[in-house]
Design an enzyme around this catalytic site. Sequence first.
Site, PDB file in Angstrom:
ATOM      1  N   ARG A  57       0.836  -1.198   0.000  1.00  0.00           N
ATOM      2  CA  ARG A  57       0.000   0.000   0.000  1.00  0.00           C
ATOM      3  C   ARG A  57       0.868   1.243   0.000  1.00  0.00           C
ATOM      4  O   ARG A  57       2.027   1.221   0.436  1.00  0.00           O
ATOM      5  CB  ARG A  57      -0.951   0.000   1.198  1.00  0.00           C
ATOM      6  CG  ARG A  57      -0.269   0.097   2.549  1.00  0.00           C
ATOM      7  CD  ARG A  57      -0.209   1.514   3.074  1.00  0.00           C
ATOM      8  NE  ARG A  57       0.665   1.608   4.245  1.00  0.00           N
ATOM      9  CZ  ARG A  57       1.933   1.927   4.194  1.00  0.00           C
ATOM     10  NH1 ARG A  57       2.515   2.149   3.043  1.00  0.00           N
ATOM     11  NH2 ARG A  57       2.666   2.026   5.305  1.00  0.00           N
ATOM     12  N   GLU A  63       0.297   9.874   8.510  1.00  0.00           N
ATOM     13  CA  GLU A  63       1.400   9.016   8.973  1.00  0.00           C
ATOM     14  C   GLU A  63       1.488   8.985  10.494  1.00  0.00           C
ATOM     15  O   GLU A  63       1.415  10.019  11.165  1.00  0.00           O
ATOM     16  CB  GLU A  63       2.716   9.543   8.407  1.00  0.00           C
ATOM     17  CG  GLU A  63       3.598   8.441   7.875  1.00  0.00           C
ATOM     18  CD  GLU A  63       2.934   7.664   6.775  1.00  0.00           C
ATOM     19  OE1 GLU A  63       2.497   6.516   7.027  1.00  0.00           O
ATOM     20  OE2 GLU A  63       2.823   8.182   5.665  1.00  0.00           O
ATOM     21  N   HIS A  64       1.637   7.789  11.033  1.00  0.00           N
ATOM     22  CA  HIS A  64       1.830   7.566  12.468  1.00  0.00           C
ATOM     23  C   HIS A  64       0.672   8.103  13.306  1.00  0.00           C
ATOM     24  O   HIS A  64       0.874   8.601  14.408  1.00  0.00           O
ATOM     25  CB  HIS A  64       3.145   8.201  12.946  1.00  0.00           C
ATOM     26  CG  HIS A  64       4.366   7.435  12.543  1.00  0.00           C
ATOM     27  ND1 HIS A  64       4.792   6.293  13.195  1.00  0.00           N
ATOM     28  CD2 HIS A  64       5.248   7.658  11.543  1.00  0.00           C
ATOM     29  CE1 HIS A  64       5.889   5.848  12.608  1.00  0.00           C
ATOM     30  NE2 HIS A  64       6.176   6.649  11.597  1.00  0.00           N
ATOM     31  N   ASP A  66      -2.488   6.180  13.040  1.00  0.00           N
ATOM     32  CA  ASP A  66      -3.468   5.088  13.137  1.00  0.00           C
ATOM     33  C   ASP A  66      -3.465   4.464  14.522  1.00  0.00           C
ATOM     34  O   ASP A  66      -4.519   4.101  15.052  1.00  0.00           O
ATOM     35  CB  ASP A  66      -3.231   4.027  12.058  1.00  0.00           C
ATOM     36  CG  ASP A  66      -1.817   3.474  12.037  1.00  0.00           C
ATOM     37  OD1 ASP A  66      -0.897   4.121  12.566  1.00  0.00           O
ATOM     38  OD2 ASP A  66      -1.632   2.367  11.481  1.00  0.00           O
ATOM     39  N   SER A 187       4.844  -1.259   2.802  1.00  0.00           N
ATOM     40  CA  SER A 187       4.182  -2.258   3.627  1.00  0.00           C
ATOM     41  C   SER A 187       4.317  -3.691   3.120  1.00  0.00           C
ATOM     42  O   SER A 187       3.354  -4.452   3.091  1.00  0.00           O
ATOM     43  CB  SER A 187       2.699  -1.909   3.780  1.00  0.00           C
ATOM     44  OG  SER A 187       2.146  -2.550   4.887  1.00  0.00           O
ATOM     45  N   SER A 188       5.526  -4.065   2.761  1.00  0.00           N
ATOM     46  CA  SER A 188       5.762  -5.459   2.369  1.00  0.00           C
ATOM     47  C   SER A 188       5.529  -6.400   3.549  1.00  0.00           C
ATOM     48  O   SER A 188       5.049  -7.524   3.367  1.00  0.00           O
ATOM     49  CB  SER A 188       7.195  -5.618   1.849  1.00  0.00           C
ATOM     50  OG  SER A 188       8.141  -5.256   2.846  1.00  0.00           O
ATOM     51  N   ASP A 241      -1.868  -0.494   7.605  1.00  0.00           N
ATOM     52  CA  ASP A 241      -1.268  -1.314   6.548  1.00  0.00           C
ATOM     53  C   ASP A 241      -2.133  -2.522   6.236  1.00  0.00           C
ATOM     54  O   ASP A 241      -2.388  -2.854   5.079  1.00  0.00           O
ATOM     55  CB  ASP A 241       0.127  -1.782   6.976  1.00  0.00           C
ATOM     56  CG  ASP A 241       1.073  -0.623   7.222  1.00  0.00           C
ATOM     57  OD1 ASP A 241       0.737   0.513   6.841  1.00  0.00           O
ATOM     58  OD2 ASP A 241       2.138  -0.857   7.817  1.00  0.00           O
ATOM     59  N   LYS A 286      11.195  -1.615  10.224  1.00  0.00           N
ATOM     60  CA  LYS A 286      10.430  -1.291  11.432  1.00  0.00           C
ATOM     61  C   LYS A 286      10.780  -2.196  12.598  1.00  0.00           C
ATOM     62  O   LYS A 286      10.863  -1.763  13.740  1.00  0.00           O
ATOM     63  CB  LYS A 286       8.923  -1.395  11.153  1.00  0.00           C
ATOM     64  CG  LYS A 286       8.320  -0.174  10.545  1.00  0.00           C
ATOM     65  CD  LYS A 286       6.816  -0.138  10.682  1.00  0.00           C
ATOM     66  CE  LYS A 286       6.100  -1.330  10.142  1.00  0.00           C
ATOM     67  NZ  LYS A 286       4.642  -1.173  10.178  1.00  0.00           N
ATOM     68  N   TYR A 294       9.644   3.205  15.799  1.00  0.00           N
ATOM     69  CA  TYR A 294       8.192   2.967  15.760  1.00  0.00           C
ATOM     70  C   TYR A 294       7.603   2.727  17.155  1.00  0.00           C
ATOM     71  O   TYR A 294       6.655   3.397  17.582  1.00  0.00           O
ATOM     72  CB  TYR A 294       7.901   1.770  14.841  1.00  0.00           C
ATOM     73  CG  TYR A 294       6.461   1.636  14.443  1.00  0.00           C
ATOM     74  CD1 TYR A 294       6.001   2.165  13.239  1.00  0.00           C
ATOM     75  CD2 TYR A 294       5.541   0.988  15.264  1.00  0.00           C
ATOM     76  CE1 TYR A 294       4.680   2.041  12.867  1.00  0.00           C
ATOM     77  CE2 TYR A 294       4.220   0.868  14.896  1.00  0.00           C
ATOM     78  CZ  TYR A 294       3.793   1.390  13.695  1.00  0.00           C
ATOM     79  OH  TYR A 294       2.471   1.271  13.339  1.00  0.00           O
TER      80      TYR A 294
END
Length: 549
Positions: A57, A63-64, A66, A187-188, A241, A286, A294
């Site tokens: 995605r 960003e940051h 959620d 977001s792999s 994600d 991450k 994170y």
Amino acid sequence: MEAAISKQNIPVYTTLSDVFGSLEASLPHAKRWDSLAEEFVKRFGKQTEYIVRAPGRVNLIGEHIDYALFGVLPAAIERDILIACGSRSAPDANLHAPGSVVAENLHPKYTRQLFAPVLRDPEEIGEAKAHGERWHLDINTKELRWESYVKAGYYGVLNHHFSDGEDSPSSVNLLVTGSVPAGSGLSSSAAMVVASTLAFLAVNGKLEGVVDNHGILNKGELVQLAMKNEKRVGVNSGGMDQAASIMSDPSSALYISFYPSLSASAVPLPSGAVFVCANSLVVANKASSAKRGYNLRVVETLVAARILANSLGLDIGLKEKVTLREVVGKFAGEKYGEDMGPDDLEKVLATLEQKLDILKPNNRPNEADQFGVTMEEMVEMSGLSENIFHEVYLSWVDIEATHFQLHNRARHVFSEARRVLEFRRACLDAATRSGASDGNSDSNDIFKNLGQLMNDSQRSCAMDFECSCPELDTLTGLATRSGAYGSRLTGAGWGGCTVSLVSEGKVKDFIQKMKESYPPYKDLEGDALDEVIFATKPGRGACVVKLEI
């Protein structure tokens, strides 16, 4: 519409045309899917039963925030993780245990893995051990390994559908391939966890027909399970994600709200708007950097929420991990389980942004780190005893820091949450005006508005949340000078990708200018260049293709 998306079942298709919407749209993907199925036969001696797809995605903005329960605006991209999978009727000699797994990856650097879950006796399980979970898999959170994401996906399926220990999971063969660059901010990792979760659900017959008393997971429930699964590799994910990978629609971006519960709604993007992803080529990991990045930000925002709530005289439970979104609701008199709506939320956010000085240290106004507080100061500001503070905020997560930037983190969260709402409103307004006669002028205005919000987001990420890096700062600056209306980091940051808003007719010229101006791109051509900078359209969420054997 919001409830409808989260309540939908995971689609189980039988043709590639179903996945991509038409035979014509599926043709560019057919070779890759066919090659994966053929390689599965070569490696395992039987045909694959399913191929599972989970896309990466791109987060357009938000960003940051959620994990503070504010809404975000991502879209699934066309790049994805594919897993070919099938049951193994006779486990390998060294894998007799029920539910054993042989996992392989088409990428040569990822070696073959064999593992099996362990079923614990009920008397071995207590609250202190895995919260009563019957099944266990060893996942090394200290060392990032590709199979950890496969195990994480399996964990949730085992403990959701086989928790009584009466039924045994199938032994499984897996073959993985992916086109989402690892560590790129696309977001792999979430795509990998979503895909592996779906693979184990599919092989064990949990996506179709009559299943056990837990029933078939819908999209919203799968998001929650995938979130929990990814935390097993050491990342306290907020859910954006996973939701984007699972619930996205090919025609639009996805506004995902997490309060009072997870919901999603389609947000049409303006006609002619193209989003270009550019990889900084700095790997954003991450899991391995979570203690200083994170996870630290998660703790900082949670502690900031408690201190702000105390200053506003709001009622907070002694061991409640209240979020900044919940503080906003309590401050506004929002009833439990209700959502005040985007317009009122915007207004309350603007009000509370003026009340964040309480998060600054009182005794060091002239120091360079004036907005940072020590651990001792933070505990004191929280109003909790040291023991209770540790239990609530530190016992479940590993972090490393000497100073905590509570004020700046909260300022980013509130301002970023407002920008998401403004971005969403601008897109919806543009959709209602799409029939206006002065289309070019109107498009230019909306692009400028959205681009400015993206630029403001990048500044906040870099200055207040400190999740950018020099390469991302360079890329976003080059993007705006190369013709983008706006550019910002996307994903967790600290490396990975940027996303830039570009007019459809200028994409080719934009990419060429970026190639010429960003030093790591200058010697790249053809497929090598396409791997690091590419335009993307909103894609479809995760699905399963059932193959005829």
